[in-house]
Design a protein around this motif. Structure first.
Motif, PDB file in Angstrom:
ATOM      1  N   SER A  63      19.678 -69.258   5.792  1.00 14.27           N
ATOM      2  CA  SER A  63      20.474 -68.064   6.066  1.00 14.27           C
ATOM      3  C   SER A  63      20.884 -67.339   4.793  1.00 14.27           C
ATOM      4  O   SER A  63      21.256 -66.161   4.838  1.00 14.27           O
ATOM      5  N   GLY A  64      20.784 -68.029   3.649  1.00 13.42           N
ATOM      6  CA  GLY A  64      21.121 -67.396   2.380  1.00 13.42           C
ATOM      7  C   GLY A  64      20.112 -66.347   1.943  1.00 13.42           C
ATOM      8  O   GLY A  64      20.374 -65.580   1.020  1.00 13.42           O
ATOM      9  N   CYS A  65      18.973 -66.296   2.625  1.00 13.72           N
ATOM     10  CA  CYS A  65      17.939 -65.336   2.228  1.00 13.72           C
ATOM     11  C   CYS A  65      18.142 -63.974   2.876  1.00 13.72           C
ATOM     12  O   CYS A  65      17.408 -63.032   2.591  1.00 13.72           O
ATOM     13  N   THR A  66      19.149 -63.864   3.759  1.00 10.60           N
ATOM     14  CA  THR A  66      19.373 -62.587   4.442  1.00 10.60           C
ATOM     15  C   THR A  66      20.847 -62.410   4.783  1.00 10.60           C
ATOM     16  O   THR A  66      21.565 -63.388   5.029  1.00 10.60           O
ATOM     17  N   ASP A  67      21.294 -61.159   4.798  1.00  9.32           N
ATOM     18  CA  ASP A  67      22.642 -60.828   5.260  1.00  9.32           C
ATOM     19  C   ASP A  67      22.640 -60.478   6.744  1.00  9.32           C
ATOM     20  O   ASP A  67      23.677 -60.116   7.299  1.00  9.32           O
ATOM     21  N   HIS A  68      21.488 -60.597   7.360  1.00  7.37           N
ATOM     22  CA  HIS A  68      21.337 -60.174   8.759  1.00  7.37           C
ATOM     23  C   HIS A  68      20.664 -61.284   9.561  1.00  7.37           C
ATOM     24  O   HIS A  68      19.624 -61.076  10.181  1.00  7.37           O
ATOM     25  N   ILE A  69      21.276 -62.463   9.554  1.00  8.29           N
ATOM     26  CA  ILE A  69      20.668 -63.613  10.205  1.00  8.29           C
ATOM     27  C   ILE A  69      20.510 -63.393  11.718  1.00  8.29           C
ATOM     28  O   ILE A  69      19.500 -63.781  12.310  1.00  8.29           O
ATOM     29  N   PHE A  70      21.475 -62.737  12.348  1.00  5.94           N
ATOM     30  CA  PHE A  70      21.385 -62.538  13.795  1.00  5.94           C
ATOM     31  C   PHE A  70      20.273 -61.555  14.152  1.00  5.94           C
ATOM     32  O   PHE A  70      19.574 -61.726  15.153  1.00  5.94           O
ATOM     33  N   GLU A  71      20.105 -60.541  13.319  1.00  9.54           N
ATOM     34  CA  GLU A  71      19.005 -59.601  13.541  1.00  9.54           C
ATOM     35  C   GLU A  71      17.660 -60.291  13.355  1.00  9.54           C
ATOM     36  O   GLU A  71      16.708 -60.046  14.103  1.00  9.54           O
ATOM     37  N   LEU A  72      17.587 -61.197  12.368  1.00 10.21           N
ATOM     38  CA  LEU A  72      16.347 -61.934  12.127  1.00 10.21           C
ATOM     39  C   LEU A  72      16.022 -62.844  13.309  1.00 10.21           C
ATOM     40  O   LEU A  72      14.874 -62.917  13.762  1.00 10.21           O
ATOM     41  N   LEU A  73      17.045 -63.529  13.821  1.00 12.89           N
ATOM     42  CA  LEU A  73      16.831 -64.392  14.984  1.00 12.89           C
ATOM     43  C   LEU A  73      16.387 -63.572  16.190  1.00 12.89           C
ATOM     44  O   LEU A  73      15.496 -63.993  16.940  1.00 12.89           O
ATOM     45  N   ALA A  74      16.998 -62.407  16.364  1.00 15.16           N
ATOM     46  CA  ALA A  74      16.623 -61.548  17.487  1.00 15.16           C
ATOM     47  C   ALA A  74      15.175 -61.086  17.368  1.00 15.16           C
ATOM     48  O   ALA A  74      14.452 -61.001  18.371  1.00 15.16           O
ATOM     49  N   THR A  75      14.750 -60.814  16.142  1.00 16.79           N
ATOM     50  CA  THR A  75      13.365 -60.391  15.925  1.00 16.79           C
ATOM     51  C   THR A  75      12.389 -61.503  16.287  1.00 16.79           C
ATOM     52  O   THR A  75      11.373 -61.268  16.955  1.00 16.79           O
ATOM     53  N   PHE A  76      12.702 -62.721  15.858  1.00 18.90           N
ATOM     54  CA  PHE A  76      11.847 -63.863  16.210  1.00 18.90           C
ATOM     55  C   PHE A  76      11.826 -64.063  17.724  1.00 18.90           C
ATOM     56  O   PHE A  76      10.774 -64.340  18.309  1.00 18.90           O
ATOM     57  N   GLN A  77      12.990 -63.947  18.364  1.00 20.95           N
ATOM     58  CA  GLN A  77      13.069 -64.124  19.814  1.00 20.95           C
ATOM     59  C   GLN A  77      12.212 -63.104  20.546  1.00 20.95           C
ATOM     60  O   GLN A  77      11.585 -63.403  21.559  1.00 20.95           O
ATOM     61  N   ARG A  78      12.184 -61.894  20.011  1.00 23.69           N
ATOM     62  CA  ARG A  78      11.442 -60.813  20.663  1.00 23.69           C
ATOM     63  C   ARG A  78       9.947 -60.898  20.406  1.00 23.69           C
ATOM     64  O   ARG A  78       9.132 -60.678  21.306  1.00 23.69           O
ATOM     65  N   THR A  79       9.573 -61.228  19.163  1.00 21.65           N
ATOM     66  CA  THR A  79       8.159 -61.182  18.787  1.00 21.65           C
ATOM     67  C   THR A  79       7.467 -62.545  18.810  1.00 21.65           C
ATOM     68  O   THR A  79       6.255 -62.614  18.983  1.00 21.65           O
ATOM     69  N   ARG A  80       8.246 -63.625  18.622  1.00 21.13           N
ATOM     70  CA  ARG A  80       7.658 -64.980  18.600  1.00 21.13           C
ATOM     71  C   ARG A  80       8.515 -65.924  19.436  1.00 21.13           C
ATOM     72  O   ARG A  80       9.078 -66.903  18.934  1.00 21.13           O
ATOM     73  N   PRO A  81       8.652 -65.675  20.730  1.00 21.98           N
ATOM     74  CA  PRO A  81       9.583 -66.454  21.555  1.00 21.98           C
ATOM     75  C   PRO A  81       9.248 -67.942  21.655  1.00 21.98           C
ATOM     76  O   PRO A  81      10.124 -68.739  22.005  1.00 21.98           O
ATOM     77  N   ARG A  82       8.023 -68.325  21.358  1.00 22.76           N
ATOM     78  CA  ARG A  82       7.654 -69.743  21.487  1.00 22.76           C
ATOM     79  C   ARG A  82       8.015 -70.572  20.251  1.00 22.76           C
ATOM     80  O   ARG A  82       7.972 -71.800  20.295  1.00 22.76           O
ATOM     81  N   LEU A  83       8.367 -69.903  19.177  1.00 22.26           N
ATOM     82  CA  LEU A  83       8.724 -70.630  17.962  1.00 22.26           C
ATOM     83  C   LEU A  83      10.104 -71.266  18.106  1.00 22.26           C
ATOM     84  O   LEU A  83      11.046 -70.633  18.596  1.00 22.26           O
ATOM     85  N   ARG A  84      10.234 -72.512  17.662  1.00 17.65           N
ATOM     86  CA  ARG A  84      11.541 -73.167  17.626  1.00 17.65           C
ATOM     87  C   ARG A  84      12.154 -72.905  16.253  1.00 17.65           C
ATOM     88  O   ARG A  84      11.515 -73.156  15.232  1.00 17.65           O
ATOM     89  N   LEU A  85      13.391 -72.425  16.237  1.00 20.58           N
ATOM     90  CA  LEU A  85      14.033 -72.009  14.996  1.00 20.58           C
ATOM     91  C   LEU A  85      15.210 -72.917  14.654  1.00 20.58           C
ATOM     92  O   LEU A  85      16.037 -73.244  15.512  1.00 20.58           O
ATOM     93  N   ILE A  86      15.281 -73.330  13.386  1.00 19.69           N
ATOM     94  CA  ILE A  86      16.419 -74.092  12.869  1.00 19.69           C
ATOM     95  C   ILE A  86      16.987 -73.335  11.681  1.00 19.69           C
ATOM     96  O   ILE A  86      16.244 -73.001  10.747  1.00 19.69           O
ATOM     97  N   VAL A  87      18.284 -73.049  11.710  1.00 25.56           N
ATOM     98  CA  VAL A  87      18.923 -72.318  10.623  1.00 25.56           C
ATOM     99  C   VAL A  87      19.593 -73.302   9.665  1.00 25.56           C
ATOM    100  O   VAL A  87      20.246 -74.262  10.093  1.00 25.56           O
ATOM    101  N   ILE A  88      19.422 -73.064   8.369  1.00 22.34           N
ATOM    102  CA  ILE A  88      20.086 -73.847   7.334  1.00 22.34           C
ATOM    103  C   ILE A  88      21.119 -72.941   6.679  1.00 22.34           C
ATOM    104  O   ILE A  88      20.784 -71.842   6.224  1.00 22.34           O
TER     105      ILE A  88
END
Length: 223
Positions: A63-88
């Motif tokens: 999460s230190g690589c972006t100030d917009h972690i929620f927007e990034l997660l939303a993008t993954f959810q929209r474009t790559r819904p099958r990916l499993r995501l873990i935030v550090i």
């Protein structure tokens, strides 16, 4: 390790991070480890197009690589819904972590997490569960109770002794690999038992299954 076994147990995990030291550190840790379930390969996704060529099914996001972690997660959810995501991340506030999970992440790790914690989180998420601090998981269990309450009435359920053994270990939070080791059965058999348990109870995820087991004392229901 034989070639066939290596092909089965290897896992490639994508990493979204801006800190070169974090990338190198995770790559070094896992390249040098020889766990029973096989090596994990960390694949940096900093190069454009790297995700498409990586073949990963799970991604660690610093999460230190972006100030917009929620927007990034939303993008993954929209474009790559099958990916499993873990935030550090550095954030320890449970409300924030719960928002992270609610935004689509399947796990949250502190930046201070050691190799064992990272590996276990990856394993648990790969099995279909959620990795987060206990208090956050407790909240998730409460929020899932509504779904579990719509499941098949507990009085109708009967389980084999093996299913009860699997269920007991699953409720305790163990990943499939550990369940298999404890019971002396292979991973495919564990997955079949878990799938059958979910169908019997009428839920579609491991968290709801755990909630139902605890709420209705399913561990006491044998054949």
């Amino acid at each position: 390790m034989t070639k066939d076994k290596k092909a089965v147990v290897d896992l490639r995990v994508g990493l979204v991070a801006a800190d070169p030291m974090r990338i190198l550190g995770l790559q070094t840790i896992f390249s040098q480890s020889e766990a029973e379930d096989g090596p994990i390969e960390i694949v940096p996704l900093s190069v454009p197009g790297a995700l498409d060529a990586s073949g990963v099914s799970m991604i660690l996001i610093d999460s230190g690589c972006t100030d917009h972690i929620f927007e990034l997660l939303a993008t993954f959810q929209r474009t790559r819904p099958r990916l499993r995501l873990i935030v550090i991340g550095l954030e320890e506030d449970h409300d924030h972590i719960q928002r992270i999970i609610g935004a689509g992440a399947k796990g949250y790790l502190a930046q201070s997490a050691n190799e064992r914690e990272v590996r276990l989180a990856i394993e648990v998420v790969q099995d279909g569960s959620v990795w987060a601090p206990r208090k956050v998981l407790a909240r998730l269990l409460e929020s899932t109770s509504a779904e579990a309450s719509r499941a098949k009435p507990a009085g109708e359920l009967k389980f084999t002794l093996r299913e009860l053994e699997v269920l007991r270990l699953l409720v305790a939070g163990h990943p499939n690999r550990v369940i298999g080791q404890e019971l002396g059965i292979d991973l495919t058999t564990v997955k079949k038992h878990v799938g059958k348990l979910m169908r019997k109870v009428g839920v579609n995820n491991r968290i709801a299954l755990s909630v139902e087991a605890l709420n209705h004392k399913l561990l006491s229901k044998g054949t």
